[in-house]
Design a protein around this motif. Structure first.
Motif, PDB file in Angstrom:
ATOM      1  N   ILE A 131       0.796  -1.165  -0.213  1.00  0.00           N
ATOM      2  CA  ILE A 131      -0.165   0.034   0.139  1.00  0.00           C
ATOM      3  C   ILE A 131       1.101   1.314   0.023  1.00  0.00           C
ATOM      4  CG2 ILE A 131      -1.803   1.442   1.141  1.00  0.00           C
ATOM      5  CD1 ILE A 131      -2.548  -1.486   2.586  1.00  0.00           C
ATOM      6  N   ALA A 132       0.706   2.165  -0.643  1.00  0.00           N
ATOM      7  CA  ALA A 132       1.552   3.365  -0.934  1.00  0.00           C
ATOM      8  C   ALA A 132       0.583   4.667  -0.844  1.00  0.00           C
ATOM      9  CB  ALA A 132       2.110   3.507  -2.176  1.00  0.00           C
ATOM     10  N   GLN A 184      -5.482  10.096 -13.602  1.00  0.00           N
ATOM     11  CA  GLN A 184      -4.284   9.835 -14.362  1.00  0.00           C
ATOM     12  C   GLN A 184      -3.167   9.871 -13.612  1.00  0.00           C
ATOM     13  OE1 GLN A 184      -3.901  12.374 -17.677  1.00  0.00           O
ATOM     14  NE2 GLN A 184      -6.055  11.760 -18.439  1.00  0.00           N
ATOM     15  N   LYS A 185      -2.819  10.751 -12.657  1.00  0.00           N
ATOM     16  CA  LYS A 185      -1.689  10.828 -11.704  1.00  0.00           C
ATOM     17  C   LYS A 185      -1.642   9.737 -10.854  1.00  0.00           C
ATOM     18  CE  LYS A 185      -1.165  16.000 -12.269  1.00  0.00           C
ATOM     19  NZ  LYS A 185      -1.340  17.353 -11.545  1.00  0.00           N
ATOM     20  N   ALA A 197       0.602   4.589  -9.204  1.00  0.00           N
ATOM     21  CA  ALA A 197       0.545   3.196  -8.570  1.00  0.00           C
ATOM     22  C   ALA A 197       1.597   2.482  -9.608  1.00  0.00           C
ATOM     23  CB  ALA A 197      -0.858   2.535  -8.939  1.00  0.00           C
ATOM     24  N   GLU A 198       1.704   2.659 -10.530  1.00  0.00           N
ATOM     25  CA  GLU A 198       2.879   1.895 -11.422  1.00  0.00           C
ATOM     26  C   GLU A 198       4.262   2.341 -10.978  1.00  0.00           C
ATOM     27  OE1 GLU A 198       2.174   3.041 -15.511  1.00  0.00           O
ATOM     28  OE2 GLU A 198       0.105   1.812 -15.709  1.00  0.00           O
ATOM     29  N   ASP A 253      -0.015  -2.451  -4.804  1.00  0.00           N
ATOM     30  CA  ASP A 253      -1.143  -3.134  -5.051  1.00  0.00           C
ATOM     31  C   ASP A 253      -2.288  -2.438  -4.483  1.00  0.00           C
ATOM     32  OD1 ASP A 253       0.001  -5.778  -5.626  1.00  0.00           O
ATOM     33  OD2 ASP A 253       0.896  -5.352  -3.808  1.00  0.00           O
ATOM     34  N   GLU A 254      -2.159  -1.153  -3.892  1.00  0.00           N
ATOM     35  CA  GLU A 254      -3.291  -0.417  -3.461  1.00  0.00           C
ATOM     36  C   GLU A 254      -2.967   0.819  -2.936  1.00  0.00           C
ATOM     37  OE1 GLU A 254      -6.061  -0.194   0.834  1.00  0.00           O
ATOM     38  OE2 GLU A 254      -5.486  -2.030  -0.046  1.00  0.00           O
ATOM     39  N   LEU A 255      -3.622   1.829  -3.107  1.00  0.00           N
ATOM     40  CA  LEU A 255      -3.301   3.237  -2.946  1.00  0.00           C
ATOM     41  C   LEU A 255      -4.003   3.733  -1.746  1.00  0.00           C
ATOM     42  CD1 LEU A 255      -2.757   5.240  -6.247  1.00  0.00           C
ATOM     43  CD2 LEU A 255      -0.947   3.926  -5.033  1.00  0.00           C
ATOM     44  N   ILE A 256      -3.517   4.571  -0.932  1.00  0.00           N
ATOM     45  CA  ILE A 256      -4.173   5.000   0.165  1.00  0.00           C
ATOM     46  C   ILE A 256      -4.295   6.713   0.172  1.00  0.00           C
ATOM     47  CG2 ILE A 256      -2.392   4.865   2.111  1.00  0.00           C
ATOM     48  CD1 ILE A 256      -4.661   4.242   4.076  1.00  0.00           C
ATOM     49  N   VAL A 257      -5.132   7.121   0.000  1.00  0.00           N
ATOM     50  CA  VAL A 257      -5.109   8.731  -0.482  1.00  0.00           C
ATOM     51  C   VAL A 257      -5.574   9.748   0.694  1.00  0.00           C
ATOM     52  CG1 VAL A 257      -6.088  10.443  -2.135  1.00  0.00           C
ATOM     53  CG2 VAL A 257      -5.945   8.200  -2.574  1.00  0.00           C
TER      54      VAL A 257
END
Length: 334
Positions: A226-227, A296-297, A302-303, A308-312
């Motif tokens: 998770i990023a 898009q950003k 994510a790439e 595997d997952e984004l935390i915003v």
């Protein structure tokens, strides 16, 4: 699991910010509104982080926040992102999050970090020792054993807690957390929303060194990243960038708060100073623009992060822009 146009699940980090004209009660009411809204969307989870002695953040007690938010929602996962484990005994955390898991089965996460969650005065007030962080790996194992019902401490069991198998995550912003998560076969969450420097190196190391661990259901774990990223996503681009500038100003003020309080004009004068450049680096992974631009950003991030997952987290100081950002990015429900 629904995914955003970024191609990965999206989750929320609610910093429980207290605005300059808000009370703590008002701040928590906004957080409750966000949780209730997110519960109706495809967001996967909301996390709250343990911070102490910070007047602008109301998440000193994540377990209490999680209990409240869980009572106001029915679907979304809720968790600590995270608990600073060296501030607590593993048994206490096992009992707290075990209680939450019994009340809200299948919905509770427990992210674990080793930072103080405050300044040196707070460090002392928490009765935390300098050795506590060095014991973090051992404490994670002790906590995990309590939650699995296989205590490593003879004669001591977590009640509630034992057998709940609360999902654990290792949090970090350095190679240490990546190595520990890999060695224990646990998911890894990187704090790139404010400490981006080691993101790609840490994730690469984690995936390379990951050792699958046995799971309570008889399977084995797989690497999971998770990023974190901050965002401002509204149709008014000029307003979005003004909010970004205001967020930078706020962080500059925070960094010099122990020396003296700054006016807005004084903070702006420091924008190109070493302090300002430090804040720019902290905000490296900030997606700002229209909702389409930000999506898009997020996809590109994510790439880049191999996540595997984004935390915003919403970067906007203005409360309406804060909420609108997260509403505009919300994935459709399943």
């Amino acid at each position: 699991m629904p995914v955003d146009s970024s191609g990965v699940p999206l989750s929320l980090l609610d910093l429980a910010q207290v605005g300059p004209d808000e009370s703590v009660r008002e701040s928590l009411a906004h957080s409750t509104r966000l949780a209730e809204f997110a519960d109706t969307t495809g967001y996967k989870r909301i996390w709250y982080a343990e911070h102490h002695n910070m007047p602008a953040i109301a998440s000193a007690a994540p377990a209490v926040l999680i209990a409240h938010m869980a009572a106001h929602t029915t679907r979304i996962r809720l968790g600590a992102g995270g608990v600073m484990l060296p501030n607590h005994s593993p048994l206490t955390i096992a009992e707290q999050y075990g209680t939450l898991a019994e009340l809200h089965p299948g919905r509770i996460d427990l992210g674990l970090g080793r930072a103080p969650g405050g300044d040196q005065a707070t460090f002392a007030a928490l009765r935390r020792t300098h050795q506590a962080a060095d014991q973090f790996p051992r404490d994670v194992l002790e906590l995990q054993a309590y939650l699995r019902g296989s205590s490593r401490v003879p004669g001591v069991s977590a009640t509630p807690g034992a057998g709940t198998n609360v999902d654990l995550y290792i949090l970090g912003s350095s190679l240490f957390g990546a190595q520990l998560a890999a060695a224990l076969g646990l998911p890894y969450a990187f704090a790139s929303h404010f400490a981006p420097q080691a993101l790609t190196e840490a994730v690469s190391l984690y995936r390379k060194e990951f050792q699958p661990a046995d799971l309570p259901d008889g399977g084995t774990s797989e690497p999971y990243v998770i990023a974190g990223i901050t965002a401002i996503a509204i149709d008014d681009v000029e307003l979005a960038h003004r909010e970004q500038a205001a967020a930078k100003r706020h962080r500059i003020k925070h960094l010099v708060a122990h020396h003296r309080k700054l006016t807005d004009d004084e903070a702006d004068l420091l924008s190109d100073s070493p302090v300002g450049r430090q804040v720019d680096e902290m905000m490296r992974y900030a997606a700002v623009g229209t909702p389409d631009d930000v999506r898009q950003k997020l996809r590109a991030f994510a790439e880049h992060a191999d996540a595997d997952e984004l935390i915003v987290a919403s970067l906007a100081p203005d409360r309406q822009v804060w909420f609108d950002t997260l509403a505009n990015l919300a994935p459709a429900p399943a």
